[in-house]
Design a protein around this motif. Sequence first.
Motif, PDB file in Angstrom:
ATOM      1  N   VAL A 179       1.308  -5.751   2.009  1.00 58.58           N
ATOM      2  CA  VAL A 179       2.158  -5.218   3.067  1.00 58.58           C
ATOM      3  C   VAL A 179       1.736  -3.777   3.335  1.00 58.58           C
ATOM      4  O   VAL A 179       1.629  -2.964   2.412  1.00 58.58           O
ATOM      5  N   VAL A 180       1.487  -3.479   4.612  1.00 56.40           N
ATOM      6  CA  VAL A 180       1.020  -2.155   5.028  1.00 56.40           C
ATOM      7  C   VAL A 180       2.044  -1.564   5.985  1.00 56.40           C
ATOM      8  O   VAL A 180       2.458  -2.230   6.948  1.00 56.40           O
ATOM      9  N   ARG A 181       2.448  -0.331   5.721  1.00 55.21           N
ATOM     10  CA  ARG A 181       3.387   0.324   6.640  1.00 55.21           C
ATOM     11  C   ARG A 181       2.728   0.502   8.007  1.00 55.21           C
ATOM     12  O   ARG A 181       1.553   0.864   8.109  1.00 55.21           O
ATOM     13  N   GLY A 182       3.465   0.210   9.064  1.00 52.15           N
ATOM     14  CA  GLY A 182       2.949   0.335  10.413  1.00 52.15           C
ATOM     15  C   GLY A 182       2.702   1.782  10.804  1.00 52.15           C
ATOM     16  O   GLY A 182       3.104   2.716  10.093  1.00 52.15           O
ATOM     17  N   THR A 242       0.850  -1.188   0.000  1.00 54.19           N
ATOM     18  CA  THR A 242       0.000   0.000   0.000  1.00 54.19           C
ATOM     19  C   THR A 242       0.884   1.237   0.000  1.00 54.19           C
ATOM     20  O   THR A 242       2.077   1.178   0.304  1.00 54.19           O
ATOM     21  N   SER A 243       0.309   2.365  -0.336  1.00 56.44           N
ATOM     22  CA  SER A 243       1.089   3.602  -0.463  1.00 56.44           C
ATOM     23  C   SER A 243       1.731   3.982   0.868  1.00 56.44           C
ATOM     24  O   SER A 243       1.033   4.122   1.886  1.00 56.44           O
ATOM     25  N   PRO A 244       3.051   4.179   0.887  1.00 54.75           N
ATOM     26  CA  PRO A 244       3.724   4.548   2.140  1.00 54.75           C
ATOM     27  C   PRO A 244       3.520   6.011   2.515  1.00 54.75           C
ATOM     28  O   PRO A 244       3.888   6.414   3.616  1.00 54.75           O
ATOM     29  N   LEU A 293       4.154  -3.792   8.388  1.00 59.03           N
ATOM     30  CA  LEU A 293       5.602  -3.584   8.430  1.00 59.03           C
ATOM     31  C   LEU A 293       5.963  -2.773   9.671  1.00 59.03           C
ATOM     32  O   LEU A 293       5.665  -1.586   9.766  1.00 59.03           O
ATOM     33  N   MET A 294       6.626  -3.439  10.610  1.00 59.66           N
ATOM     34  CA  MET A 294       6.986  -2.828  11.888  1.00 59.66           C
ATOM     35  C   MET A 294       8.499  -2.857  12.075  1.00 59.66           C
ATOM     36  O   MET A 294       9.152  -3.841  11.743  1.00 59.66           O
ATOM     37  N   ALA A 309      12.976  -2.615  16.570  1.00 63.54           N
ATOM     38  CA  ALA A 309      13.191  -1.846  17.794  1.00 63.54           C
ATOM     39  C   ALA A 309      12.436  -0.534  17.677  1.00 63.54           C
ATOM     40  O   ALA A 309      12.482   0.118  16.629  1.00 63.54           O
ATOM     41  N   GLY A 310      11.747  -0.122  18.713  1.00 65.70           N
ATOM     42  CA  GLY A 310      10.957   1.100  18.673  1.00 65.70           C
ATOM     43  C   GLY A 310      11.821   2.336  18.777  1.00 65.70           C
ATOM     44  O   GLY A 310      13.040   2.269  18.932  1.00 65.70           O
ATOM     45  N   GLY A 311      11.142   3.494  18.669  1.00 67.24           N
ATOM     46  CA  GLY A 311      11.839   4.756  18.834  1.00 67.24           C
ATOM     47  C   GLY A 311      12.230   5.432  17.545  1.00 67.24           C
ATOM     48  O   GLY A 311      12.627   6.593  17.534  1.00 67.24           O
ATOM     49  N   THR A 312      12.142   4.712  16.421  1.00 69.33           N
ATOM     50  CA  THR A 312      12.491   5.320  15.137  1.00 69.33           C
ATOM     51  C   THR A 312      11.414   4.997  14.128  1.00 69.33           C
ATOM     52  O   THR A 312      10.850   3.909  14.121  1.00 69.33           O
ATOM     53  N   ASP A 313      11.137   5.964  13.239  1.00 66.19           N
ATOM     54  CA  ASP A 313      10.210   5.759  12.142  1.00 66.19           C
ATOM     55  C   ASP A 313      10.994   5.566  10.856  1.00 66.19           C
ATOM     56  O   ASP A 313      12.177   5.906  10.753  1.00 66.19           O
ATOM     57  N   ALA A 314      10.318   5.025   9.876  1.00 68.18           N
ATOM     58  CA  ALA A 314      10.973   4.758   8.605  1.00 68.18           C
ATOM     59  C   ALA A 314      11.375   6.049   7.915  1.00 68.18           C
ATOM     60  O   ALA A 314      10.899   7.137   8.242  1.00 68.18           O
ATOM     61  N   ASP A 315      12.252   5.910   6.918  1.00 69.04           N
ATOM     62  CA  ASP A 315      12.765   7.081   6.218  1.00 69.04           C
ATOM     63  C   ASP A 315      11.762   7.667   5.248  1.00 69.04           C
ATOM     64  O   ASP A 315      12.051   8.670   4.588  1.00 69.04           O
TER      65      ASP A 315
END
Length: 799
Positions: free
Chosen positions: A142-145, A105-107, A177-178, A181-187
């Motif tokens: 696949v869906v971006r979290g 799906t669209s990010p 899509l996760m 490790a937490g605390g950071t988001d995708a680019d």
Amino acid sequence: MDSPTSMGEPMPIFYVGQHETQRALPVSDGLVRHAQDCGYDMLTTPITTPHFHASVLSLLTSYHQAISETSPYPSPQPLPLIPALKPVDAPLTPGDTISQLLAFTSPWIDLASPDPLIAHLSRQVFNLEIAYAAFCGVVTIVVRGPRLAYGTNGLSQYARALKEALQVGAYIQLHILMPMAGGTDADNDEDMGDLVRFARPEFVEGQNEQSTDPFSAWDAWNTIRSICRYNARLSVALDLPRRLPSMSLQSRWYSEPLRLIYLPASSFLVNARGSHVLSKPHQLFIYRCMRLKSAPWLLLADIGPIPGVNDPSLILSYSTGHLSPATAADAPSPGSSLSSTPTPAEAAQISKSSNRKSRNDPTPHLSYLRYLQRNQPPKSTIERFGGGFQDYLQSPLQPLADNLESITYEVFEKDPIKYEWYERAIAAALQDWQSHGKSVSSTTGAVVVAVAGSGRGPLVTRAIRASEKSGVPVQVYAIEKNPNAYVLLQRHNEEEWNGQVTVVKTDMRAWKGPTLPDGSFGKVDILVSELLGSFADNELSPECLDGVQHVLNPDHGISIPTSYTAHLTPISTPRLYADLMARSTTADPNAFDIPWVVMLQQMNYLSTQDSPQHAQPSNGAKSNQQKLEQAPVPNVQTAWEFRHPLPPTTLAQSSLRRGGSAVGGGGGFTGGDGANEHNARFSKTKFQINEQGVCHGIAGYFETVLYSGAAGTVELSTNPVTMDEKSKDMISWFPIFFPIKVPIQVTRESELEISMWRQTDDRKVWYEWLVESFITVGGKRVRLALSDLHSSKGSGCLM
């Protein structure tokens, strides 16, 4: 490392896909076939095109302009509606290769946006894409979290959108899509067309709750799947970082429905020869995941375009993974200072090596994964034996009420450890008997050995072997109530045991003992049984051995086993919980009130000892990286114990109660006369929780002392803490699982308290269990959650 396949042992297959965040070409049938020629099993495709993205941004701009034109007194404007898709908006069409595509799906949408306008547009885009992909025949999407920068804000919106999508596409599988490790988001936030950049300041201010908690991504996932009620079509696509988090967090993700491992180019390191490789922790995590009953797919992301697409003359060979040891050698272990992206020096090295190696191997990352596939660690004995049984729920056996089939006995007899250890225990008992000069119960001078519940006779054979090895003569009796097994025992006596065994068909509790020449009944010196269940006493070993103890020599008779203990620990197991939810709403409404026997695999221990967060090495020299890679040890505690033989006074009191006499007492607390009340048990155990999680139930194990004396101590164990020490590779027993109907959320530094009962009414035995969660605040212990009181009385073991 030698390939295990060379030894005839089948190993898990790696299904590897290729993903490009900005794929230049539409995924045609020809491109799919070309990717397969390169060795890929699947490709990814966007559902919509940049043209559609541009039209949505145009619609958003028009809406903002319409609002601004109504100033200074803006009137309420209806939120914009996105028109139906046009052919130029979507590259997908139904076809033969559609099932080999993973759709993304669209990010650039933001389903969890605090701005209602952005959230509204995002949901429309999402629903259009899901509906069209499902129409085309796409199975996996696949869906971006959700963006972790919002903290817990927006998770309910995000989860609701997923739940709605699962209803739109009745057959699609959604992989969220996760980050591991937490605390950071995708680019993807760097995309100038990302809708997150268009959120209005009045809605976004104060919403940023970015957390440094490594468990924040898992917590977001847990919230989403809980709202979606553990839907079987909702699973995790896990984005592996360049440096893996602690083993406790790795184990947490491992227990989840993991269907896709996302490997971006930044996850790879470069070894001394300039080859793209994964660190040892990455390899171990992948190996572990590939042993799952439903192994995840591997997705190589942004490692470069598929080679040869623009050069049809390029001859490509299938990636087999036959790499030289130097090529596949590990890169230096990542240190604590390793960044999530390559250093400038590493980037330059990667660029040079990529150009050099592309001439020799057009798909170096894929070749390396094929190398890992060919060189996986060999399967353990338990893995080989339990193939297909992982996380498969089975009802416990009721050998007293049912006559077991031959195939059931055969499975037990394949155990390479259990019967060998029984033979050692019998031999040790015979040696001590002889060395201590004990009198025997036979008239021939032989030690009388009775196997109570002989089944197909493996313990009888072991008793005879123990006699031969120890040099102590024995007189063997085989007691079995199963009429079908009785036939086989007699045949074994004729063909294998040379008629030296007396086979008796009866319930062991009704057996009066060896018949003496004068017609009276003698005693047994050593009573051998294999009546233990997954929780030690759940197949009524205490009741059976109580009933046959009257034949045991009262002065120095030996029971093998002599004692056994039940053990338990709280676990997180989403897979089993989802299975039980489905059962409880269809075939078995009492599914959560049954203790299940199951080969636990995809699970996580909630309470651990010497975990990486708290371990203190004795020499103080253990590095931070070593601590992170240290496997946590489960905290398994003892519930209760049974010993045999019982004191004669206990059996005498039980006999008085059985008749309901005044001396006996007249009745137990749970019904009956209280004759079996001495086998009731209760335990309350406490478990410290180190990290946040969710409890789905209790795992149960057992330990037993078969024999302990001067000639040695022989023990068996299914307890994961002591099994390797006491009976490594034993396969006869899977753990037992006590589920709870409503999962209990647990927080870091909280405490779980488990109350467990073994109940009886003289006719059957059952278990009751209850789980409580507590936290200490200001010195006061506060209850956070309380489960139902579960009871297996409806499916208790009949005596």
